[in-house]
Design a protein around this motif. Structure first.
Motif, PDB file in Angstrom:
ATOM      1  N   MET A 170      -6.304  -5.079   0.641  1.00  0.00           N
ATOM      2  CA  MET A 170      -5.356  -6.326   0.334  1.00  0.00           C
ATOM      3  C   MET A 170      -5.662  -7.040  -0.952  1.00  0.00           C
ATOM      4  O   MET A 170      -5.099  -8.164  -1.005  1.00  0.00           O
ATOM      5  N   GLY A 171      -6.480  -6.256  -1.636  1.00  0.00           N
ATOM      6  CA  GLY A 171      -6.794  -7.059  -2.991  1.00  0.00           C
ATOM      7  C   GLY A 171      -5.409  -6.802  -4.048  1.00  0.00           C
ATOM      8  O   GLY A 171      -4.298  -6.494  -3.535  1.00  0.00           O
ATOM      9  N   GLU A 174      -1.222  -1.598  -4.736  1.00  0.00           N
ATOM     10  CA  GLU A 174      -0.235  -1.185  -3.208  1.00  0.00           C
ATOM     11  C   GLU A 174      -1.380   0.222  -2.963  1.00  0.00           C
ATOM     12  O   GLU A 174      -1.003   1.405  -3.730  1.00  0.00           O
ATOM     13  N   SER A 205      -3.006  -2.550   4.153  1.00  0.00           N
ATOM     14  CA  SER A 205      -1.669  -3.300   3.982  1.00  0.00           C
ATOM     15  C   SER A 205      -0.853  -2.725   3.104  1.00  0.00           C
ATOM     16  O   SER A 205      -1.290  -2.451   1.747  1.00  0.00           O
ATOM     17  N   THR A 206       0.327  -2.353   3.338  1.00  0.00           N
ATOM     18  CA  THR A 206       1.379  -1.797   2.542  1.00  0.00           C
ATOM     19  C   THR A 206       2.933  -2.595   2.557  1.00  0.00           C
ATOM     20  O   THR A 206       3.201  -3.323   3.437  1.00  0.00           O
ATOM     21  N   SER A 228       3.469  -5.329   5.414  1.00  0.00           N
ATOM     22  CA  SER A 228       4.322  -6.831   4.760  1.00  0.00           C
ATOM     23  C   SER A 228       5.534  -6.732   4.870  1.00  0.00           C
ATOM     24  O   SER A 228       6.256  -6.358   3.947  1.00  0.00           O
ATOM     25  N   HIS A 230       7.676  -9.656   5.951  1.00  0.00           N
ATOM     26  CA  HIS A 230       8.220 -10.941   5.047  1.00  0.00           C
ATOM     27  C   HIS A 230       9.637 -11.318   5.167  1.00  0.00           C
ATOM     28  O   HIS A 230       9.963 -12.589   4.791  1.00  0.00           O
ATOM     29  N   LEU A 272       5.094 -13.248   5.396  1.00  0.00           N
ATOM     30  CA  LEU A 272       4.645 -14.246   4.462  1.00  0.00           C
ATOM     31  C   LEU A 272       5.692 -15.528   4.677  1.00  0.00           C
ATOM     32  O   LEU A 272       6.925 -15.227   4.166  1.00  0.00           O
ATOM     33  N   PHE A 303       2.843 -19.034   2.018  1.00  0.00           N
ATOM     34  CA  PHE A 303       2.794 -18.795   0.716  1.00  0.00           C
ATOM     35  C   PHE A 303       1.637 -19.768  -0.177  1.00  0.00           C
ATOM     36  O   PHE A 303       1.558 -20.709   0.116  1.00  0.00           O
ATOM     37  N   HIS A 306       0.997 -20.067  -7.190  1.00  0.00           N
ATOM     38  CA  HIS A 306       0.253 -19.687  -8.230  1.00  0.00           C
ATOM     39  C   HIS A 306       1.166 -20.007  -9.479  1.00  0.00           C
ATOM     40  O   HIS A 306       2.058 -20.427  -9.358  1.00  0.00           O
ATOM     41  N   CYS A 347      -4.610 -14.503  -0.750  1.00  0.00           N
ATOM     42  CA  CYS A 347      -3.693 -13.483  -0.634  1.00  0.00           C
ATOM     43  C   CYS A 347      -2.457 -13.869  -2.013  1.00  0.00           C
ATOM     44  O   CYS A 347      -2.115 -14.678  -2.171  1.00  0.00           O
TER      45      CYS A 347
HETATM   46  N1  SAH Z   1      -0.067  -4.274  -1.885  1.00  0.00           N
HETATM   47  C1  SAH Z   1      -0.101  -4.429  -0.510  1.00  0.00           C
HETATM   48  C2  SAH Z   1      -1.573  -5.004  -0.350  1.00  0.00           C
HETATM   49  C3  SAH Z   1      -2.121  -6.134  -1.180  1.00  0.00           C
HETATM   50  S1  SAH Z   1      -1.190  -7.625  -1.233  1.00  0.00           S
HETATM   51  C4  SAH Z   1       0.999  -5.187   0.378  1.00  0.00           C
HETATM   52  O1  SAH Z   1       1.611  -6.003  -0.371  1.00  0.00           O
HETATM   53  O2  SAH Z   1       0.961  -5.273   1.415  1.00  0.00           O
HETATM   54  C5  SAH Z   1      -1.966  -8.299   0.318  1.00  0.00           C
HETATM   55  C6  SAH Z   1      -0.928  -9.494   1.098  1.00  0.00           C
HETATM   56  O3  SAH Z   1      -0.832 -10.512   0.399  1.00  0.00           O
HETATM   57  C7  SAH Z   1       0.454  -8.813   1.497  1.00  0.00           C
HETATM   58  O4  SAH Z   1       0.879  -9.226   2.634  1.00  0.00           O
HETATM   59  C8  SAH Z   1       1.191  -9.764   0.220  1.00  0.00           C
HETATM   60  O5  SAH Z   1       2.587  -9.848   0.619  1.00  0.00           O
HETATM   61  C9  SAH Z   1       0.401 -11.069   0.400  1.00  0.00           C
HETATM   62  N2  SAH Z   1       0.716 -11.885  -0.609  1.00  0.00           N
HETATM   63  C10 SAH Z   1       1.212 -11.670  -1.827  1.00  0.00           C
HETATM   64  N3  SAH Z   1       1.607 -12.740  -2.559  1.00  0.00           N
HETATM   65  C11 SAH Z   1       1.026 -13.746  -1.834  1.00  0.00           C
HETATM   66  C12 SAH Z   1       1.309 -15.092  -2.059  1.00  0.00           C
HETATM   67  N4  SAH Z   1       1.596 -15.684  -3.124  1.00  0.00           N
HETATM   68  N5  SAH Z   1       0.877 -15.969  -0.690  1.00  0.00           N
HETATM   69  C13 SAH Z   1       0.644 -15.389   0.203  1.00  0.00           C
HETATM   70  N6  SAH Z   1       0.414 -14.065   0.424  1.00  0.00           N
HETATM   71  C14 SAH Z   1       0.837 -13.260  -0.541  1.00  0.00           C
END
Ligand code: SAH
Ligand code: SF4
Length: 373
Positions: A170-171, A174, A205-206, A228, A230, A272, A303, A306, A347
């Motif tokens: 989840m870093g 994708e 996580s995808t 993911s 959302h 999210l 959320f 950033h 995240c």
């Molecule tokens: N690319 C993969 C894994 C990395 S992101 C994916 O999208 O699942 C890991 C998680 O962080 C995902 O569920 C993503 O939607 C979430 N994420 C991304 N940006 C975010 C944010 N600004 N606030 C909270 N979660 C966020």
């Protein structure tokens, strides 16, 4: 001509056994790398000198350098790594309190340690809410670079080899857009003679590349799946995750239904929650309907703002209402505790440092709009 050395962390045990004879040497090397966290071939005393020299000439152990560590008030640590080709990316070490009941009903508290790994430098998917997306895509990480994140995090935190850790992909990146290297990393991490992190304790996580979910399922790795999601309608999901235009909600749900789920586990649906966008109870109701017939659990993520983000964090009361609605209807639902928010390690707050500020990325954000995989 400069000869590029092979990354020693790229190999499963049986592959090393083929490369380095006699075969019992591979187990010894695995022990040095993954149990003793040794990063110098010359110190592997039980190997013959000629073998140590051969390894030194042909393989590289240190492929990643830690260039910065930030520690959050809550104990979360964010690591900034630099690759051999001068790129940077982040991994996060998260400690959580875990409560379990023993057979007498007594609550046992323990610490659950999770490593949040990157699978790519940058990302092609280009989600509207994600900081990683803002930097575009640079390249896939190799399986060895994924594995080495774990070794370096364990070594830097003096984590004993036998201590259980969990892995979440989840870093940055994708993972299903780098399926070959990620699946190889999952196998290497789970080697019993090495780190011994079973695939059951690893979660991919995808953002929902539907055909790759099916492909991952067919690999029968035993890995956990997180989607993911959302959004519950395609118009909103396509605005948030441009790739939804190619793989819509129904195609993702259909792919999930083919995925082999461990008898004691569930597929996690990450949702999210964004203020005034998808935090209403009508969405919760639709979500319930959408997940009908799937062994699912929902993880609500607030959320995390950033730099330059256009969205707002939802009210916690609203998120609780959303969660209570689902729970009351019998759907397992948790609210994700945001860890490391003060050091931008939560995240969606990870991004390549230094490099992208000076160099334009190869692929701009949002290039996944079409079916190109
Ligand atoms: N690319 C993969 C894994 C990395 S992101 C994916 O999208 O699942 C890991 C998680 O962080 C995902 O569920 C993503 O939607 C979430 N994420 C991304 N940006 C975010 C944010 N600004 N606030 C909270 N979660 C966020
Ligand atoms: Fe990529 Fe995941 Fe960020 Fe979307 S949320 S841009 S898929 S890392």
């Amino acid at each position: 001509m400069i000869e590029i050395k092979k990354n020693i962390y790229d190999y499963r045990l049986e592959e090393l056994e083929q490369l380095l004879q006699p075969i019992f040497r591979a187990k010894q090397i695995y022990n040095w790398l993954y149990i003793k966290y040794e990063n110098d071939f010359s110190k592997m005393q039980n190997l013959p000198k000629e073998m140590r020299e051969k390894l030194e000439n042909e393989y590289q152990i240190k492929n990643l350098e830690i260039i910065q560590i930030q520690t959050s008030k809550d104990g979360t640590k964010k690591y900034l790594f630099r690759t051999n080709d001068g790129l940077s990316f982040e991994s996060v070490f998260i400690k959580m309190r875990d409560k379990k009941q023993d057979e007498n009903g007594k609550i046992i508290e323990s610490e659950k340690w999770t490593f949040c790994l990157s699978s790519q430098v940058g990302c092609k998917v280009g989600c509207a809410f994600c900081y990683t997306a803002k930097g575009g895509f640079v390249r896939n990480l190799s399986s060895g670079e994924i594995v080495e994140q774990v070794v370096q995090l364990k070594k830097d935190n003096d984590i004993p080899p036998e201590k259980r850790v969990n892995i979440v992909y989840m870093g940055m990146g994708e993972p299903l857009d780098n399926l070959q290297n990620v699946s190889q990393a999952i196998k290497i991490l789970s080697e019993l003679d090495g780190l011994s992190i079973s695939a059951r304790r690893q979660t991919i996580s995808t953002s929902g590349i539907a055909p790759k979910i099916t492909q991952l399922g067919k690999m029968e790795l035993g890995v956990q799946l997180a989607i993911s999601l959302h959004a519950v309608d395609d118009t909103l999901r396509s605005q948030l995750i441009p790739m939804n235009k190619a793989y819509n909600i129904q195609s993702v749900i259909s792919a999930v239904k083919t995925f082999p789920v461990d008898a004691r586990k569930r597929v996690m649906f990450e949702y999210l929650v964004i203020k005034n966008i998808n935090d209403d109870l009508a969405s919760a109701k639709k979500l319930l309907k959408l997940l009908d017939g799937i062994k699912a659990k929902v993880n609500l993520i607030l959320f995390n703002p950033h730099e330059g983000s256009e969205f707002q964090r939802p009210e916690i009361m609203q998120v609780r209402k959303f969660a209570d609605f689902l729970t009351n209807k019998g759907l397992l639902c948790t609210i994700r505790e945001s860890k490391g928010i003060d050091i931008s390690a939560a995240c969606g707050q990870l991004r390549e440092k230094n490099i992208l500020e000076t160099q334009s990325p190869n692929v701009p954000r949002g290039t996944f709009k079409n079916k190109e995989l």
